[in-house]
Write an enzyme that holds these catalytic residues in place. Structure first.
Site, PDB file in Angstrom:
ATOM      1  CB  ALA A  53      -0.976  -0.030   1.174  1.00 43.83           C
ATOM      2  CD  GLN A 179       1.867 -10.918  -2.582  1.00 43.67           C
ATOM      3  OE1 GLN A 179       1.591 -12.094  -2.355  1.00 43.67           O
ATOM      4  NE2 GLN A 179       1.009 -10.084  -3.135  1.00 43.67           N
ATOM      5  CG  ASP A 220      -3.433  -3.504   1.142  1.00 44.82           C
ATOM      6  OD1 ASP A 220      -3.076  -4.508   1.772  1.00 44.82           O
ATOM      7  OD2 ASP A 220      -2.828  -3.060   0.146  1.00 44.82           O
ATOM      8  CE  LYS A 231      -1.891  -9.620  -1.020  1.00 47.73           C
ATOM      9  NZ  LYS A 231      -2.568  -9.316  -2.314  1.00 47.73           N
TER      10      LYS A 231
HETATM   11  O1  MRU Z   1      -1.153  -7.260  -3.346  1.00 50.42           O
HETATM   12  P1  MRU Z   1      -0.080  -6.577  -2.564  1.00 50.42           P
HETATM   13  O2  MRU Z   1       1.227  -7.299  -2.596  1.00 50.42           O
HETATM   14  O3  MRU Z   1       0.037  -5.114  -2.939  1.00 50.42           O
HETATM   15  O4  MRU Z   1      -0.601  -6.627  -1.072  1.00 50.42           O
HETATM   16  C1  MRU Z   1       0.194  -6.085  -0.052  1.00 50.42           C
HETATM   17  C2  MRU Z   1      -0.381  -6.239   1.307  1.00 50.42           C
HETATM   18  O5  MRU Z   1      -1.448  -6.764   1.514  1.00 50.42           O
HETATM   19  C3  MRU Z   1       0.402  -5.604   2.428  1.00 50.42           C
HETATM   20  O6  MRU Z   1       0.270  -6.329   3.608  1.00 50.42           O
HETATM   21  C4  MRU Z   1      -0.101  -4.167   2.660  1.00 50.42           C
HETATM   22  O7  MRU Z   1      -0.154  -3.463   1.454  1.00 50.42           O
HETATM   23  C5  MRU Z   1       0.738  -3.429   3.630  1.00 50.42           C
HETATM   24  S1  MRU Z   1       2.338  -3.037   2.986  1.00 50.42           S
HETATM   25  C6  MRU Z   1       3.144  -2.121   4.155  1.00 50.42           C
END
Ligand code: MRU
Length: 333
Positions: A53, A179, A220, A231
Site C-alpha cells: 500500500a 509475497q 491496505d 492480503k
Molecule cells: O497485493 P499486494 O502485494 O500489494 O498486497 C500487499 C499487502 O497486503 C500488504 O500487507 C499491505 O499493502 C501493507 S504493505 C506495508
C-alpha cells in the site's frame, strides 16, 4: 530521493525518470523498470512491479509528478493512476495530495520521505510490543519493499531485531502471489533476521503446537471503525490467533486510515486474474475451464485486532473514537 534505511530500494528517481524495482522477479533477479509517464507507472502498479500500500502511494505520486513536469493533463494522469488498483487507500490519499500540490516533484519527494519517517516511528512504537525471543508470524510482505523503506509490520520486526531482541519470524508463503515466500523471506535473509518459511495452511498447526507467540501484519485500508483490509488470508490468521489466545497486531501509517469508509463491508476488494490461482509463471496445474475466485484482500474485523500500531502511537482494542482521536492528534514523526 532519500535512501531507504534498510538498503532495499523499491523506488528511486534517476535523471528524469522513476525507476521501480521489479518485484515480480524477486528474489531471483534485481531489475529496475524505468517509467517516464503516469501511464507507465499505472501499468507498473497494476502489473505488480511495485506493490504494497505505501509503495503504491509513493509510486502514484511520482507518476503524477512525471506528467505534471512535462505539462501533460493532470486530470487524465490522476484517472489512470486511480484505476490501477482499488483496495490500498494510500493510492487515493497520495493522489489527493498531488492534486493540490504547487510543486508536484517536491510533493512526491515529501510523500516518500514522510513514509520512510512514519515507518521508522511505527518500528520504534511497535518494537516495545515484542518480547525477547518472540516467534512472530507475518503474512504477505509489509517490509521495505512495500513502502518507501523500513516497512510497517516487517519494520517493527526490523526495529526489534536491531534493538538486540532475539526474535524469529515465521513467514507465511502467501498464496497465490507468494509475497511471503519471495519478498518477506528475502528481506529477512538479506538482513540476517532468523526466518522460517511455511505455507499458509500450516499456520493453525504451528499455533496449536505453541510455536508462534504473536502475529503482525500490514494493512491496505483501515476503515473508520478499525476493520482492516489486508492480503487475502489475514482474516483467517486473526481468527486462528484469537482461538489460540495470541496477540494480533496491525501496523500501518496514518495514510492507510480511511475515515470516509465507515466499516470493512464498504472497502473495495480487488479481484485479480484467474491465472494467479490456476498456475504460476506460465505453468498451469488446474484443469482448463475451471471456475476460479481470486480476491486479493480480505477484511479483519476490528474486534479481532489486539492493537493498531501507527506512527502516531498504539491503539489497543481499536474502535471509532480512538482512531478519530489519534488521527486528529500530533503527527508522531
Ligand atoms: O497485493 P499486494 O502485494 O500489494 O498486497 C500487499 C499487502 O497486503 C500488504 O500487507 C499491505 O499493502 C501493507 S504493505 C506495508
Amino acid at each position: 530521493m532519500t535512501q531507504a534505511a534498510s538498503g532495499v530500494q523499491p523506488l528511486r528517481w534517476h535523471g528524469d525518470a522513476l525507476e521501480l524495482l521489479d518485484q515480480r522477479l524477486l528474489p531471483g533477479r534485481i531489475h529496475y523498470v524505468r517509467c517516464t509517464s503516469a501511464a507507465e507507472v499505472a501499468v507498473a502498479i497494476r502489473d505488480m512491479v511495485v506493490r504494497g500500500a505505501p509503495a503504491i502511494g509513493c509510486a502514484a505520486a511520482y507518476g503524477f509528478a512525471l506528467d505534471a513536469m512535462r505539462g501533460a493533463d493532470c486530470v487524465q494522469a490522476e484517472a489512470l493512476l486511480g484505476e490501477s488498483r482499488p483496495t490500498a487507500v494510500n493510492l487515493f490519499w497520495a493522489l489527493a495530495r498531488m492534486r493540490t500540490a504547487a510543486d508536484p516533484r517536491a510533493e512526491a519527494e515529501a510523500i516518500f520521505r514522510e513514509d520512510l519517517a512514519m515507518n521508522q516511528a511505527i518500528g520504534a512504537h511497535g518494537a516495545a510490543l515484542i518480547p525477547h525471543r518472540a516467534r512472530i508470524m507475518t503474512h504477505c510482505n509489509a517490509g521495505a519493499l512495500a513502502t518507501a523503506g523500513h516497512g510497517t509490520a516487517l519494520g517493527i520486526i526490523r526495529s526489534a531485531h536491531a534493538a538486540g531482541r532475539a526474535i524469529s519470524v515465521v513467514a507465511n508463503e502467501t498464496r497465490p502471489y507468494l509475497q511471503g515466500a519471495r519478498l518477506t523471506a528475502w528481506e529477512c535473509v538479506q538482513e540476517g533476521i532468523p526466518v522460517t518459511l511455511v505455507t499458509d495452511n500450516m499456520a493453525g498447526h504451528l499455533m496449536q503446537r505453541g510455536e508462534v507467540d504473536l502475529v503482525i501484519v500490514g494493512a491496505d485500508r483501515i476503515a473508520a471503525n478499525g476493520d482492516t483490509a489486508n492480503k487475502i488470508g489475514t482474516y483467517t490468521l486473526a481468527v486462528l490467533a484469537q482461538r489460540h489466545g495470541l496477540p494480533f497486531y496491525v501496523a500501518a501509517p496514518s495514510s492507510t486510515f480511511d475515515l470516509a469508509t465507515a466499516d470493512g463491508a464498504a472497502i473495495p476488494i480487488e479481484e485479480r486474474s484467474a491465472d494467479e490461482v490456476t498456475g504460476y509463471r506460465g505453468e498451469r496445474w488446474a484443469p482448463e475451464g475451471i471456475a476460479v475466485r481470486n480476491p486479493a484482500f480480505d477484511v479483519t474485523p476490528a474486534e479481532l485486532i489486539t492493537a493498531l500500531v501507527c506512527e502516531r502511537g498504539i491503539i489497543h482494542s481499536p474502535g471509532r473514537e480512538a482512531i478519530t482521536a489519534m488521527l486528529a492528534g500530533p503527527t508522531g514523526t
